[in-house]
Enzyme design. Structure first.
Site, PDB file in Angstrom:
ATOM      1  N   ASN A  10       0.867  -1.178   0.000  1.00 54.42           N
ATOM      2  CA  ASN A  10       0.000   0.000   0.000  1.00 54.42           C
ATOM      3  C   ASN A  10       0.905   1.230   0.000  1.00 54.42           C
ATOM      4  O   ASN A  10       1.515   1.565   0.998  1.00 54.42           O
ATOM      5  CB  ASN A  10      -0.882  -0.031   1.261  1.00 54.42           C
ATOM      6  CG  ASN A  10      -1.727   1.221   1.406  1.00 54.42           C
ATOM      7  OD1 ASN A  10      -1.799   2.046   0.490  1.00 54.42           O
ATOM      8  ND2 ASN A  10      -2.374   1.363   2.558  1.00 54.42           N
ATOM      9  N   TRP A  11       0.945   1.873  -1.150  1.00 55.23           N
ATOM     10  CA  TRP A  11       1.879   3.006  -1.299  1.00 55.23           C
ATOM     11  C   TRP A  11       1.387   4.274  -0.633  1.00 55.23           C
ATOM     12  O   TRP A  11       2.113   5.263  -0.541  1.00 55.23           O
ATOM     13  CB  TRP A  11       2.123   3.286  -2.788  1.00 55.23           C
ATOM     14  CG  TRP A  11       2.921   2.235  -3.492  1.00 55.23           C
ATOM     15  CD1 TRP A  11       3.310   1.000  -3.007  1.00 55.23           C
ATOM     16  CD2 TRP A  11       3.451   2.316  -4.823  1.00 55.23           C
ATOM     17  NE1 TRP A  11       4.030   0.319  -3.957  1.00 55.23           N
ATOM     18  CE2 TRP A  11       4.131   1.110  -5.079  1.00 55.23           C
ATOM     19  CE3 TRP A  11       3.403   3.290  -5.821  1.00 55.23           C
ATOM     20  CZ2 TRP A  11       4.775   0.850  -6.293  1.00 55.23           C
ATOM     21  CZ3 TRP A  11       4.037   3.032  -7.030  1.00 55.23           C
ATOM     22  CH2 TRP A  11       4.719   1.832  -7.258  1.00 55.23           C
ATOM     23  N   LYS A  12       0.118   4.291  -0.230  1.00 53.21           N
ATOM     24  CA  LYS A  12      -0.465   5.480   0.406  1.00 53.21           C
ATOM     25  C   LYS A  12      -0.234   6.721  -0.475  1.00 53.21           C
ATOM     26  O   LYS A  12      -0.184   6.593  -1.701  1.00 53.21           O
ATOM     27  CB  LYS A  12       0.090   5.642   1.825  1.00 53.21           C
ATOM     28  CG  LYS A  12      -0.071   4.347   2.636  1.00 53.21           C
ATOM     29  CD  LYS A  12       0.216   4.492   4.096  1.00 53.21           C
ATOM     30  CE  LYS A  12       0.012   3.151   4.782  1.00 53.21           C
ATOM     31  NZ  LYS A  12       0.221   3.187   6.215  1.00 53.21           N
ATOM     32  N   HIS A  94      -9.233   1.298   5.255  1.00 50.08           N
ATOM     33  CA  HIS A  94      -7.940   1.484   5.910  1.00 50.08           C
ATOM     34  C   HIS A  94      -8.100   2.430   7.104  1.00 50.08           C
ATOM     35  O   HIS A  94      -8.885   3.390   7.044  1.00 50.08           O
ATOM     36  CB  HIS A  94      -6.923   2.052   4.912  1.00 50.08           C
ATOM     37  CG  HIS A  94      -5.516   1.961   5.428  1.00 50.08           C
ATOM     38  ND1 HIS A  94      -5.014   2.872   6.329  1.00 50.08           N
ATOM     39  CD2 HIS A  94      -4.544   1.049   5.219  1.00 50.08           C
ATOM     40  CE1 HIS A  94      -3.772   2.519   6.644  1.00 50.08           C
ATOM     41  NE2 HIS A  94      -3.468   1.424   5.980  1.00 50.08           N
ATOM     42  N   GLU A  96      -6.431   4.799   8.097  1.00 46.62           N
ATOM     43  CA  GLU A  96      -6.212   6.226   7.778  1.00 46.62           C
ATOM     44  C   GLU A  96      -7.463   6.839   7.152  1.00 46.62           C
ATOM     45  O   GLU A  96      -7.744   8.021   7.351  1.00 46.62           O
ATOM     46  CB  GLU A  96      -4.978   6.365   6.866  1.00 46.62           C
ATOM     47  CG  GLU A  96      -3.691   6.107   7.648  1.00 46.62           C
ATOM     48  CD  GLU A  96      -2.584   5.430   6.855  1.00 46.62           C
ATOM     49  OE1 GLU A  96      -2.622   5.440   5.616  1.00 46.62           O
ATOM     50  OE2 GLU A  96      -1.663   4.874   7.501  1.00 46.62           O
ATOM     51  N   GLU A 166      -4.894  -4.614  10.821  1.00 47.35           N
ATOM     52  CA  GLU A 166      -3.806  -3.646  10.989  1.00 47.35           C
ATOM     53  C   GLU A 166      -4.027  -2.857  12.284  1.00 47.35           C
ATOM     54  O   GLU A 166      -4.783  -1.872  12.292  1.00 47.35           O
ATOM     55  CB  GLU A 166      -3.786  -2.667   9.817  1.00 47.35           C
ATOM     56  CG  GLU A 166      -3.618  -3.318   8.462  1.00 47.35           C
ATOM     57  CD  GLU A 166      -3.107  -2.323   7.421  1.00 47.35           C
ATOM     58  OE1 GLU A 166      -2.040  -2.580   6.873  1.00 47.35           O
ATOM     59  OE2 GLU A 166      -3.744  -1.286   7.199  1.00 47.35           O
ATOM     60  N   GLY A 172       3.261   2.260  10.709  1.00 48.42           N
ATOM     61  CA  GLY A 172       4.239   3.325  10.510  1.00 48.42           C
ATOM     62  C   GLY A 172       5.018   3.695  11.766  1.00 48.42           C
ATOM     63  O   GLY A 172       5.701   4.717  11.799  1.00 48.42           O
ATOM     64  N   SER A 212       4.039  -2.212  10.284  1.00 45.93           N
ATOM     65  CA  SER A 212       5.494  -2.314  10.439  1.00 45.93           C
ATOM     66  C   SER A 212       6.057  -3.688  10.074  1.00 45.93           C
ATOM     67  O   SER A 212       6.964  -4.190  10.732  1.00 45.93           O
ATOM     68  CB  SER A 212       5.904  -1.918  11.861  1.00 45.93           C
ATOM     69  OG  SER A 212       5.534  -0.573  12.114  1.00 45.93           O
ATOM     70  N   GLY A 233       3.137  -1.145   4.208  1.00 49.42           N
ATOM     71  CA  GLY A 233       3.175   0.289   3.921  1.00 49.42           C
ATOM     72  C   GLY A 233       4.588   0.722   3.560  1.00 49.42           C
ATOM     73  O   GLY A 233       5.068   0.488   2.444  1.00 49.42           O
ATOM     74  N   GLY A 234       5.285   1.336   4.517  1.00 54.59           N
ATOM     75  CA  GLY A 234       6.615   1.906   4.288  1.00 54.59           C
ATOM     76  C   GLY A 234       7.572   1.013   3.505  1.00 54.59           C
ATOM     77  O   GLY A 234       8.209   1.469   2.542  1.00 54.59           O
TER      78      GLY A 234
HETATM   79  P1  13P Z   1       3.489   0.310   7.619  1.00 56.34           P
HETATM   80  O1  13P Z   1       3.970  -0.982   6.994  1.00 56.34           O
HETATM   81  O2  13P Z   1       4.212   1.514   7.118  1.00 56.34           O
HETATM   82  O3  13P Z   1       3.435   0.211   9.108  1.00 56.34           O
HETATM   83  O4  13P Z   1       1.966   0.516   7.118  1.00 56.34           O
HETATM   84  C1  13P Z   1       1.064  -0.525   7.207  1.00 56.34           C
HETATM   85  C2  13P Z   1      -0.157  -0.145   6.484  1.00 56.34           C
HETATM   86  O5  13P Z   1      -0.878   0.756   6.892  1.00 56.34           O
HETATM   87  C3  13P Z   1      -0.478  -0.853   5.242  1.00 56.34           C
HETATM   88  O6  13P Z   1      -1.758  -0.557   4.797  1.00 56.34           O
END
Ligand code: 13P
Length: 251
Positions: A10-12, A94, A96, A166, A172, A212, A233-234
């Site tokens: 997920n590149w956000k 998600h 967020e 999640e 993150g 993470s 994510g990251g």
């Molecule tokens: P991180 O891997 O950066 O913690 O993010 C997880 C995430 O929100 C994937 O959707």
């Protein structure tokens, strides 16, 4: 029951067009074999990603969708628009989106419905804030997110759903949930599906962990009994990290 593992990036809200093309060209070298790989670039990068990955097994998916099919909703993207460029899988719910864009269970259940009614697959995200876990509310909260978001779907339609657990406090932050916390929640989610839809659906349901996940912890997490891969994510923004995480899913 063996379930095919999924690693989804997920590149956000990251990556310009050029950066995205560079990363996708690198990803194109990854052979997936027995792991399903997905990436979710921003809307502006979807079409290019689909073109570049045309002959690859990597699936390009969307990060969000609007709950109405069309109309006066300035700035929004519909299921039909996504379908028309070749997207057939969408991340919905998600944390967020829930937190910063006030997406409630009611809104999310509408998004789920419009996506599934239009033959899309979805990755439906659930997760608790640290304060909920500290109060001991995390199981009840996840249960209500799942029931409200998904359980109006018929047995046939629920087959198009992948769940991602999640925990918000692990996203993150570099603070991964403990293995026993992950396994316990995944087992709980599978049991909810079993109680509502029966053994066959629950055994086939894929539940991803997100929060993470990095090359150094992916293998351990992916080896947990009820974990069927990860939503990354990251680490999905870095080619060698993402590749290493895909490799960890090969077992
Ligand atoms: P991180 O891997 O950066 O913690 O993010 C997880 C995430 O929100 C994937 O959707």
């Amino acid at each position: 029951m063996s379930r095919k593992k999924i690693v989804a990036g997920n590149w956000k809200m990251n990556m310009t067009q050029d950066q995205s093309i560079n990363l996708i060209s690198e990803l194109n070298q990854i052979t997936s074999n027995d792991v399903e790989i997905k990436i979710a670039p921003s809307f502006t990068n979807l079409s290019k990603a689909i073109l570049i990955l045309e002959n690859s097994e990597i699936e390009v998916i969307a990060q969000n969708v609007h709950f109405e099919e069309r109309g006066a909703f300035t700035g929004e993207i519909s299921v039909e628009m996504l379908k028309s460029i070749g997207v057939s899988n969408i991340i919905i719910g998600h944390s967020e989106r829930r937190k910063y864009f006030n997406e409630t269970d009611i809104i999310l259940s509408k998004k789920v419905k419009v996506a599934i009614d239009n033959s899309m697959k979805i990755i439906f995200c659930v997760g608790e804030e640290l304060s909920e876990r500290e109060k001991g509310n995390h199981f009840d909260l996840i249960k209500s997110q799942i029931i409200n978001g998904l359980f109006e779907l018929s047995t046939d339609k629920i087959k198009s759903v992948i769940v991602a657990y999640e925990p918000v406090w692990a996203i993150g932050t570099g603070k991964t949930a403990e293995n026993h916390q992950i396994q316990q929640m995944h087992e709980f989610i599978r049991k909810l599906f079993k109680d509502n839809y029966g053994n066959d659906i629950s055994n086939k349901l894929r539940i991803l962990y997100g929060g993470s996940v990095k090359p150094n912890n992916a293998k351990e997490i992916f080896s947990l009994a009820d974990v069927d891969g990860g939503l990354i994510g990251g680490a999905s923004l870095n080619f060698s990290d993402f590749k290493a995480i895909v490799q960890a899913a090969h077992g």
